[in-house]
Design a protein around this motif. Sequence first.
Motif: not given
Length: 351
Positions: A145, A147, A259-260, A285-286, A308-309, A312, A348, A350
């Motif tokens: 992932t 971030t 992806t964050l 991604c978000r 947030a992670f 994800l 948040n 998406r």
Amino acid sequence: MSSTELPSVPPASVLPEVAAVRVAEGERLSSVELPGVTLSVRSRPPAREGLPSALYVHGLGGSSLNWSALMPLLDDVVDSEAVDLPGFGDSPPPDDGDYSVTAHARAVIRYLDTTGRGPVHLFGNSLGGAVATRVAAVRPDLVRTLTLVSPALPELRVQRTAVPTGLLAVPGVAPLFTRITREWTAEQHVRGVVRLCYGDPARVSPEGFRNAVQEMERRLRLPYFWDAMARSARGLVSAYLLGGQQGLWRQAERVLAPTLLVYGGRDQLVGFRMAQRSARAFRDCRLVTIPEAGHVAMMEYPGTVALAFRELLADTTDSADQGDTGEPGAQGAPGSPTGTGGGTTAENTRG
């Protein structure tokens, strides 16, 4: 050498003795020799064996210390390491003097290939976000992932507050700035950095400020400090100007990893308006926006970034991996973030 060129720096073998780099409780520092570079790596022991690896990449002028607030909040879901890019933190300059985004990305790739830790959950802030984007684009096999906290991706209209940092890339400006600030104390330097990078400078604790001053005193003793800053800034500007497949936006579109994206509403270096463009560029991604945060949300609001992670990770972990992650993001899980502070909320979206 012309008057506008940066002076050469001595090889690492003859650098002067400086104070030791601070190591937070529970952290360890190690040094890894790779072809052309030596990287200092900051790590924390994971809560248990078998957790997936995470690697953190700092921004311009930063170091692996920038991730010390976030890493302990994720001890139960990832095995964390943070690198000092060549010429920053405790890593000596690269042998070839190349501080381009590509060179920094190459150093990260060499580290992952040499240690066999990939694929990793890759984090990047600012310059480190550009580096991480390039790594994820060219070596998708190394990234689980991605971030990105205020990633330094090309902007057409740069904020006025970011102009002085960008000017470091202009030949001759770094030596000039060195002369102008010769009488500045480390405390004055740190106050300027905090005002620029934090949405609310008051969130820096007295202890955190003292630690930052000590680190600045150490860095200012390094003969290559401004050279590394200027050449890395120049490398970032050069990356902004690249087109075609090497362009950072084109590479963002090639990233396959979930992806964050994290953006601060008070960021003075990366425009908040870039958040939506980034969300459109990365295919899976978000987007999390923190209205009160500045440029280093993982330092200012580490709990929000950690949460947030975790979300994800929970959404991208398949059933075969659930036993390894201990159901990340579950209520009451060890290391779960406890509030975001200051009434800050995260939006948040998406992708």
